[in-house]
Enzyme design. Structure first.
Site: not given
Length: 479
Positions: A38-39, A78, A82, A131, A133, A156, A225, A277-278, A298
């Site tokens: 994540d991130d 997010c 996904r 996660k 989401h 998140s 994240h 994811d980003n 992001k």
């Protein structure tokens, strides 16, 4: 006569035996382990140039597998990202955008077919630890989307009352979810420091319990994240502060899971995919990662928001130590896994391409020639073909021109910056700094045609256009 008959029978028997022995045993379908961080920015692995800490397990994975350096997240946020990974569809095709908050009343439509559902039909065990989401209401949780097991957080972990943004103080308590039920509240950063080790422990347990059957293990780690939290074992260990500590612990997690695959004799029959994811949430400053020299981060459709680190490893199948610069996306993961596992593709239209041949080393293959950069609800902000990227005039987030925050507090990141129409050659200008639109009208015209087709297909809010092939988001059924 009897002797001749006997000789014939013996000869036939020998022929059958030789034929049987010459048959190759049926190839086993591979296990799949999919890490989705994540991130994580393009520059956040030491193999990609990170400073102040090392990621030795991921660096080793890169030397034993292939790094894909032109690998795109489908959107830079997010929930949308996904949804794309698990369905092979641009998220706006599914009516999905943004990041779902608690009790949003929407989620991935249960009618959509996920990777988990496709491989489960092939006899795979399926588990997710991390996660989700994609909707926090029960009808949207992983067990309703093809997973046998789930232990993790529903969205998140900054969507809780302790977030520094005042409006988030109204959020409900955040819980670990096991299956469909909340089991333990995450009340503090100390509790959040258990995220990576607990997820690792659950993933290892899943491997042990399913070692005798094929499995799909999805590990979407919630970190790095914000808010950042590392366990006592890693706290203070890096020269990059808490962000480096978190990255060292995530690298440890990958290493422990890889170690378990070897311990169970599964290493040579497991495809491991690692990506994000980003890009990084840059206004968090020292609590954010690095886009590795790409523009923005992001929440933007520039390369820093969507180009992600990607490593894939499968000993004896994926060439070791290779770097591939071919354009790929998270959209392409589903059709490739389907091909490798013998699963049927979803009944509805998808946007991904099978890159099995490229994965196995055939660099003459170009499975993906173009890519669409959608953001916000349904804004087509850019299109790409090959090395050319045409950015359309649009309002958007920018991190440039503002000092980032520090110590977990965010700095400004204006959402209404007006970006002009521009053309970039990513082969020569990967940081998107030199607009060559005026010099290349024929390239612009070619990319405009791709954009027009996309607008007919999926729409474009920037031009107030509705697409012909957009499906319904999942909505909570009111009891």
């Amino acid at each position: 006569m009897l002797r001749v008959l006997s000789l014939l029978l013996v000869s036939m028997g020998l022929c059958l035996l030789m034929a049987f022995q010459s048959e190759k045993p049926a190839a086993k379908t591979p296990n799949i382990v999919l890490f989705f961080i994540d991130d994580l920015g393009y520059g956040d692995l030491s193999v990609n140039g990170a400073l102040g800490y090392k990621t030795p397990n991921l660096d080793k994975m890169a030397t034993e597998g292939t790094r894909f350096t032109n690998f795109m997240a489908a959107q830079a946020v997010c929930s949308a990202s996904r949804a794309a990974l698990l369905t092979g569809c641009y998220p706006n095709r599914l009516g999905i955008s943004g990041a779902f908050g608690p009790n949003a009343g929407v989620g991935l439509n249960p009618k959509e077919e996920t990777i988990a559902e496709l491989v489960k039909a092939q006899g795979y065990a399926t588990g997710i630890f991390g996660k989700w989401h994609l909707g926090s209401d029960q009808e949207f949780l992983p067990l309703q989307q093809g997973f046998d097991e789930y232990y993790g957080v529903p969205y998140s972990h900054d969507m809780w009352p302790l977030h520094p943004w005042q409006e988030r103080a109204k959020y409900p308590p955040l819980h670990w979810i096991e299956g469909n039920k909340p089991v333990k509240e995450i009340k503090s950063l100390e509790d959040a420091s258990e995220l990576t080790p607990v997820i690792t422990e659950k993933a290892i347990s899943f491997i042990k319990r399913n070692k005798n059957k094929p499995f799909f293990l999805y590990v979407p780690h919630p970190l790095p994240h914000v808010p950042l939290a590392a366990s006592a074992k890693f706290r203070g260990k890096s020269q990059r502060g808490i962000f480096g500590d978190v990255m060292m612990e995530l690298d440890w997690s990958v290493g422990e899971i890889m170690k378990e695959l070897k311990a169970q004799g599964l290493d040579n029959n497991t495809l491991v995919i690692f990506t994000s994811d980003n890009g990084p949430w840059l206004n968090y400053g020292d609590h954010a990662g690095s886009a590795g020299g790409f523009r923005e981060g992001k929440g933007t459709s520039f390369e820093g928001g969507q180009r992600e680190p990607c490593i894939m490893r499968w000993p004896g199948v994926i060439p070791a130590g290779r770097v591939s610069n071919k354009l790929l996306s998270t959209l392409d993961v589903l059709p490739t896994i389907a091909k490798l596992t013998g699963a049927k593709l979803p009944k509805e239209k998808i946007d991904g391409y099978d890159f099995t041949a490229l994965l196995k080393g055939d660099e003459s293959q170009t499975p993906r020639e173009s890519f669409l950069y959608y953001y916000r609800k349904n804004n087509l902000e850019a299109v790409r073909k090959g090395d050319w990227k045409l950015v359309f005039a649009h309002p958007g987030r920018t991190y440039e021109g503002s000092l980032p925050g520090k110590n977990g507090q965010p700095g400004p990141a204006p959402e209404d910056h007006q970006f002009p129409k521009a053309l970039y050659n990513l082969a020569r200008d990967p940081s998107e700094r030199y607009d060559v639109l005026e010099q290349n009208p024929e390239i612009v015209a070619e990319l405009e045609k791709i954009a027009d087709a996309a607008r007919d297909d999926m729409g474009d809010d920037l031009q107030q256009k509705t697409g012909k092939n957009v499906r319904e988001i999942g909505r909570t059924v009111k009891k």
